[in-house]
Design an enzyme around this catalytic site. Structure first.
Site, PDB file in Angstrom:
ATOM      1  N   ASP A 165       0.777  -1.232   0.000  1.00 33.53           N
ATOM      2  CA  ASP A 165       0.000   0.000   0.000  1.00 33.53           C
ATOM      3  C   ASP A 165       0.817   1.295   0.000  1.00 33.53           C
ATOM      4  O   ASP A 165       0.607   2.169  -0.830  1.00 33.53           O
ATOM      5  CB  ASP A 165      -0.945   0.016   1.200  1.00 33.53           C
ATOM      6  CG  ASP A 165      -1.848  -1.202   1.235  1.00 33.53           C
ATOM      7  OD1 ASP A 165      -1.677  -2.125   0.434  1.00 33.53           O
ATOM      8  OD2 ASP A 165      -2.747  -1.226   2.087  1.00 33.53           O
ATOM      9  N   GLU A 389       2.041  -9.882  11.433  1.00 35.62           N
ATOM     10  CA  GLU A 389       1.783  -9.464  10.055  1.00 35.62           C
ATOM     11  C   GLU A 389       3.105  -9.153   9.344  1.00 35.62           C
ATOM     12  O   GLU A 389       3.310  -9.559   8.209  1.00 35.62           O
ATOM     13  CB  GLU A 389       0.877  -8.234  10.075  1.00 35.62           C
ATOM     14  CG  GLU A 389       0.383  -7.779   8.728  1.00 35.62           C
ATOM     15  CD  GLU A 389      -0.562  -6.590   8.821  1.00 35.62           C
ATOM     16  OE1 GLU A 389      -1.043  -6.139   7.769  1.00 35.62           O
ATOM     17  OE2 GLU A 389      -0.822  -6.099   9.952  1.00 35.62           O
TER      18      GLU A 389
END
Length: 418
Positions: A165, A389
């Site tokens: 992103d 993550e």
């Protein structure tokens, strides 16, 4: 066995009955490339469930062939995640609410590997036969509707489509975008993860503006005035790998693999135009030039068969920019770069899914020692961080969500590798 059981438990807890959420708190719906990576690992523990994971994702396919990056769950409150279904205003003819953008096409590889995990069950359920035409339509959408530069490569039209992103590769392109006013939306991600780990409010405002413009033009790739359009090496490399997987699927179904092999060859030739100074770089269609930032996206082509630039790419991976084998996993951005941030999302931290991709590339190339070191690093960090993550590339400290599904799934896959 302890690590395997812990990884399986994460996937069990994040299973919804038809799919696996990446994280119960931060990502409470089904994400496109997450489900592909999840299936790759889940096939070792529950092969039928891995098949269902992919089938449920393709139930959200649009008529034009695209696979949206989010498949919204009707059981989750509509405002639990932003941008949610009310923002995207998109749904399939069957009424499945989705987003309107896409993510990297690793799906055909996931389908092929999942089939191989239990061929008898796959045949019994017509798994390959059911998904093959949907995969063909997905790839056709990308190659026909998203070749915005006219050079045979797929363009991403939103940073979220890259899966990376807030990569520094997007900074210059995003700087041209007027952000949505901060009082027009409410972020939910920072309620579940530290703001220092996540994209800034300014970047988020730009993401919202780009998505709203696409939405307001009916997600029409011919009518939308894309302010952000770049040819991304990771996205295109994974499409090449998936075309090769589609060729294998076609052969298994007694169909002609030649169109897929031809597409893979054409894409590989086109991808070479993104190579410069030892790495692959995104091309900004706004000014038709390669972006200078060195990111993990440029190393993903190590997975592409018969790549001519392997030696140079390995030198870059092992050099001061990424220090493969010397730091934790593989950093998402140049360690010496001006925008490096060891904590913030894709601006420096190391991710488990990209480490898995680089490991697979190294193993396929016969670099067994380097692949083994990376594999051991993934497994150790997955255990130490409770399946984080992503991690700090220097210390290995956990960042983002915990009990993250693709981290657990890819741990299962690497536990089975040799």
């Amino acid at each position: 066995m302890e690590l395997r059981d812990a990884a399986t438990r994460v996937l069990d807890e994040n299973w919804t009955g038809r799919s696996t959420v990446p994280s119960r708190s931060l990502y409470p719906h089904q994400w496109s490339w997450d489900s592909a990576f999840i299936a790759i690992g889940l096939r070792h523990a529950a092969p039928q469930r891995a098949q269902i994971e992919l089938e449920s994702l393709f139930a959200s396919q649009w008529q034009d062939g695209r696979i949206p990056h989010i498949n919204f769950s009707p059981s989750v409150p509509r405002d639990a995640y932003f941008p949610g279904p009310d923002f995207w205003q998109a749904s399939t003819p069957g009424g499945v609410e989705t987003s309107g953008i896409v993510q990297p096409p690793v799906h055909a590889l996931a389908v092929w590997l999942t089939h191989q995990a239990d061929e008898a069950e796959s045949v019994r359920r017509d798994f390959l036969a059911g998904l093959y035409p949907k995969l063909v339509a997905w790839h056709a959408y990308l190659r026909e509707r998203r070749d915005l530069g006219g050079r045979g490569l797929v363009s991403v039209v939103h940073p979220w489509e890259s899966g990376m992103d807030n990569s520094p590769a997007w900074d210059e392109a995003l700087a041209r975008v007027e952000p949505a006013p901060p009082d027009t939306f409410t972020r939910r991600d920072t309620e579940h993860a530290s703001g220092t780990d996540r994209p800034t409010d300014l970047d988020y405002g730009r993401y919202v503006r780009l998505a709203a413009t696409y939405r307001d033009h009916g997600y029409d790739d011919t009518r939308t005035p894309f302010e952000f359009a770049l040819e991304d090496p990771c996205f295109n490399a994974l499409l090449i790998v998936s075309e090769h997987a589609l060729a294998s699927i076609a052969e298994e179904l007694a169909l002609d693999p030649a169109p897929h092999l031809s597409a893979a060859a054409e894409l590989t030739t086109a991808l070479e135009r993104l190579f410069a100074n030892g790495n692959f770089h995104a091309r900004d269609l706004h000014d038709d030039r390669l972006v200078g930032a060195d990111t993990i996206s440029g190393l993903v082509p190590l997975l592409v068969p018969e790549l001519r630039q392997v030696d140079e790419l390995l030198a870059t991976a092992r050099g001061p920019k990424f220090r493969l084998g010397q730091v934790k996993l593989v950093p998402s951005y140049d360690l010496t770069g001006p925008a490096f941030d060891r904590s913030r999302y894709w601006r420096g931290p190391s991710w488990f899914n990209t480490a898995w991709v680089i490991h697979r590339g190294l193993a396929q190339l016969g670099y067994d020692e380097a692949a083994g070191v990376l594999r051991d690093d993934v497994l150790a960090l997955a255990a130490e961080t409770t399946f984080a993550e992503y991690v700090d590339p220097f210390t290995g400290a956990a960042r983002g969500a915990r009990d993250f599904s693709w981290t657990a799934a890819l741990t299962l896959d690497l536990l089975r590798s040799t």
